[in-house]
Design a protein around this motif. Structure first.
Motif: not given
Length: 344
Positions: A290-296, A335
């Motif tokens: 979820s934390r990395l979703a913005p960098y998907a 991150t």
């Protein structure tokens, strides 16, 4: 190679920097000549073996290639240099004399002696024959065919992961010397490291330099000693509530570019992936996702795979190892993630 005067010339300061610490200067030792004396008193250059697996480079001292004076490739390099493994990491005490503040060209450099993370981007260059066989700042003999590097402030000795932004290739080198001393150049690597990074012929590349901390090295050594678990796929609902305050726990590898096959989400096609974390609990893995979703958009599809007692978070797939490495290098430092490139 386009070895800059103020970068390569200072490589000879491997010993000189140590003396600078005592507020005195010296002149680099002249490397042993490879010229063959003739009866007439003249000299002729020794022939350079042309290894078809290596880039074709003008010989050192030829006046071509943009080398500084007599630096450049050596004659008769060893075979299979592309297969030379990364530096063998280990935790060892820092050298007292090699980590004192020193002055070069009127600028004071203060070596790092703490255990704080260190990462920088800039130009990487290489140094070769001119300094081959000379003492480095660590007291070790420089071998241009090993995986070593010079850095102005990283601890001596220490280890760093170097990623070429241009080629996407990565290596781990042992830092045992000082330099380069130029505002835009961040590291000088050995001939072999430059070959593996893909800039031996060009002379320089934009690189990312990341220090391996003692904890990173401990994790690498532990990973090598641990038995390899048999991976199995686990389905995790994207609706699983994240655990408040969960922290991503990245697993460190000997190199971001793993050469052996590794597990990846079964629903994804074969290719190269970024391992973005390893967790003891599935819900923590989902929190990491979820934390990395913005960098998907840059990381690709994010998925979780269970391997033994760990839940590993992956992003991808990427069409090539270089593409995956570039995505890893561009992941924001904020991150706290140290991606590892794996091949499914």
């Amino acid at each position: 190679m386009r070895a800059p005067v103020d970068t390569v010339a200072m490589r000879g300061l491997g010993l000189a920097v140590l003396l600078t610490l005592a507020a005195c200067g010296t002149t680099p030792h002249k490397p042993a000549s490879t010229n063959v004396p003739l009866p007439s008193g003249g000299k002729v250059k020794s022939p350079v073996r042309q290894d078809p697996t290596l880039p074709a480079l003008p010989a050192a001292g030829s006046g071509r290639g943009g080398y500084y004076k007599d630096d450049g490739p050596g004659e008769n390099p060893p075979a299979n240099l592309r297969d030379v493994p990364d530096a063998e990491v280990r935790n060892e005490p820092y050298s007292t004399r090699s980590n004192r503040p020193y002055v070069v060209f009127g600028k004071t450099y203060t070596p790092i002696t703490d255990n704080e993370p260190f990462k920088q981007k800039g130009t990487g260059t290489w140094y070769g024959k001119k300094f081959h066989g000379q003492r480095t700042s660590s007291g070790e003999i420089y071998d241009m065919y090993k995986m070593t590097a010079a850095h102005p402030t990283l601890p001596i000795p220490s280890y760093a992961r170097v990623t070429s932004i241009d080629s996407g290739e990565q290596v781990i080198v042992r830092v045992n010397d000082r330099g380069p001393f130029h505002a835009t150049r961040v590291i000088d690597v050995s001939y072999t490291a430059a070959l593996k990074l893909g800039f031996l012929g060009k002379g320089s590349h934009q690189v990312v330099v990341e220090r391996l901390l003692p904890a990173d090295i401990d994790a690498i050594l532990a990973a090598r000693a641990a038995p390899k678990p048999v991976p199995s796929v686990v389905a995790i609902s994207i609706d699983t509530p994240p655990e408040t305050g969960a922290v991503v726990q990245p697993e460190v590898s000997t190199q971001m570019d793993a050469t052996v096959a590794a597990p990846a989400p079964a629903a994804l096609s074969s290719g190269y992936y970024l391992q973005l974390g390893a967790y003891s609990r599935a819900d923590n893995a989902e929190t990491g996702r979820s934390r990395l979703a913005p960098y998907a958009a840059a990381l690709g599809t994010l998925g979780v795979v269970q391997a033994g007692n760990l839940f590993r978070l992956y992003g991808g797939p990427f069409s090539s190892r270089a593409e995956a490495a570039r995505a890893a290098a561009n992941l924001p430092e904020s991150t706290g993630i140290k991606p590892i490139v794996i091949e499914r």
